[in-house]
Motif scaffolding. Structure first.
Motif, short mmCIF file in Angstrom:
data_model
loop_
_atom_site.label_atom_id
_atom_site.label_comp_id
_atom_site.label_asym_id
_atom_site.label_seq_id
_atom_site.Cartn_x
_atom_site.Cartn_y
_atom_site.Cartn_z
N ILE A 151 -12.31 -7.89 3.23
CA ILE A 151 -10.88 -7.87 3.55
C ILE A 151 -10.27 -6.61 2.95
N ARG A 152 -9.73 -5.77 3.80
CA ARG A 152 -9.19 -4.48 3.34
C ARG A 152 -7.68 -4.57 3.20
N GLU A 153 -7.17 -4.02 2.11
CA GLU A 153 -5.73 -3.95 1.86
C GLU A 153 -5.34 -2.49 1.66
N PRO A 154 -4.18 -2.07 2.17
CA PRO A 154 -3.76 -0.67 2.00
C PRO A 154 -3.69 -0.23 0.54
N GLU A 155 -3.36 -1.15 -0.36
CA GLU A 155 -3.19 -0.80 -1.78
C GLU A 155 -4.48 -0.35 -2.45
N MET A 156 -5.60 -0.67 -1.84
CA MET A 156 -6.89 -0.35 -2.48
C MET A 156 -7.08 1.14 -2.71
N SER B 210 -10.42 8.67 -1.48
CA SER B 210 -9.62 7.46 -1.23
C SER B 210 -10.32 6.52 -0.26
N ASP B 211 -11.03 7.07 0.73
CA ASP B 211 -11.80 6.22 1.65
C ASP B 211 -12.93 5.52 0.93
N TYR B 212 -13.60 6.25 0.03
CA TYR B 212 -14.71 5.66 -0.74
C TYR B 212 -14.20 4.53 -1.64
N VAL B 213 -13.11 4.80 -2.36
CA VAL B 213 -12.54 3.79 -3.25
C VAL B 213 -12.11 2.56 -2.44
N SER B 214 -11.47 2.80 -1.31
CA SER B 214 -11.02 1.70 -0.46
C SER B 214 -12.20 0.90 0.08
N ALA B 215 -13.25 1.59 0.50
CA ALA B 215 -14.43 0.90 1.04
C ALA B 215 -15.12 0.05 -0.03
N ARG B 216 -15.22 0.58 -1.24
CA ARG B 216 -15.84 -0.19 -2.33
C ARG B 216 -15.01 -1.43 -2.65
N ALA B 217 -13.69 -1.25 -2.70
CA ALA B 217 -12.82 -2.39 -3.00
C ALA B 217 -12.86 -3.42 -1.88
#
Length: 229
Positions: free
Chosen positions: A90-95, A76-83
């Protein structure tokens, strides 16, 4: 004190908390299914295993849970970081919700194997090695991802949020434990386990609109007092 009692109930009015609570609750019910049915299945013919042997089968769930714990966070961290990188930093919790996909598929596989394995009296090996392990993976991974999403959205009330999710999970768990055994006796293993799997899948699919509109849902509560606690 009164505020601490009230906030968990207030959080149920927030869509993101509801999503997390229901996915956690139903994901855990998939694990609860094994606790409630393994003796019914494996102690009866043609298996007739002892309670000790049936207990050892739970090591598969433990192995699965360790796999889920070891992979869900990094994935989930990897997916969020890529998104975040694609979104110009700009990071969003939904990522991180995208990381649910492999675990939803694992959950479905595990439920199919257990339901039809029980009903058709397969060898214990696919039921335990595949079905029980899949249950352990998803019960560690899906709640972790959704709880993190909810905490990211409402950091000031993380503790109360966990209380709200736990209350929802325990209420459903009590109801599920009450009706699953009579249902199995009446209809067999497939209808209750497949119905429960369908409910888990339904609530997980509800994450799709949250992926696209979660920011809007968070805006609805931007003036709430929970952000000031």
């Amino acid at each position: 004190m009164a505020l601490d009692l009230w906030i968990p109930w207030k959080l149920f009015a927030f869509p993101i908390v509801e999503l997390a609570a229901f996915i956690v609750s139903w994901s855990c019910s998939s694990f609860l299914t094994l606790n409630l049915t393994q003796s019914q299945n494996f102690a009866a013919p043609p298996y007739e295993y002892s309670s000790q042997t049936i207990g050892f089968f739970n090591f598969a769930i433990l192995v699965g849970a360790l796999i889920g714990l070891a992979t869900a966070g990094p994935l989930s961290d990897y997916v969020s970081a890529r998104a975040t990188k694609r979104n110009r930093g700009i990071r969003e919790p939904e990522m991180r919700l995208v990381a649910m996909i492999p675990y939803v598929l694992i959950m479905m596989l595990g439920n199919f194997v257990v339901a039809f394995g029980y009903e058709q009296k397969w060898s214990w090996k696919p039921i335990v090695i595949i079905g029980f392990t899949c249950a352990g993976i998803q019960v560690a991974a899906l709640p972790a991802i959704l709880t993190t999403y909810a905490v990211d959205s409402y950091k000031p009330v993380a503790g109360s949020l966990m209380v709200a999710i736990t209350v929802n999970k325990n209420v459903w768990g009590y109801g599920f434990a009450e009706f699953i055994t009579p249902w199995i006796i009446k209809s067999g293993f497939v209808p209750p386990i497949m119905t429960n799997m369908s409910l888990i899948t339904f609530f997980c699919l509800m994450a799709i609109p949250f992926y696209f509109f979660g920011k809007t849902f968070r805006r609805w509560s931007r003036n709430s007092s929970v952000h000031k606690l």
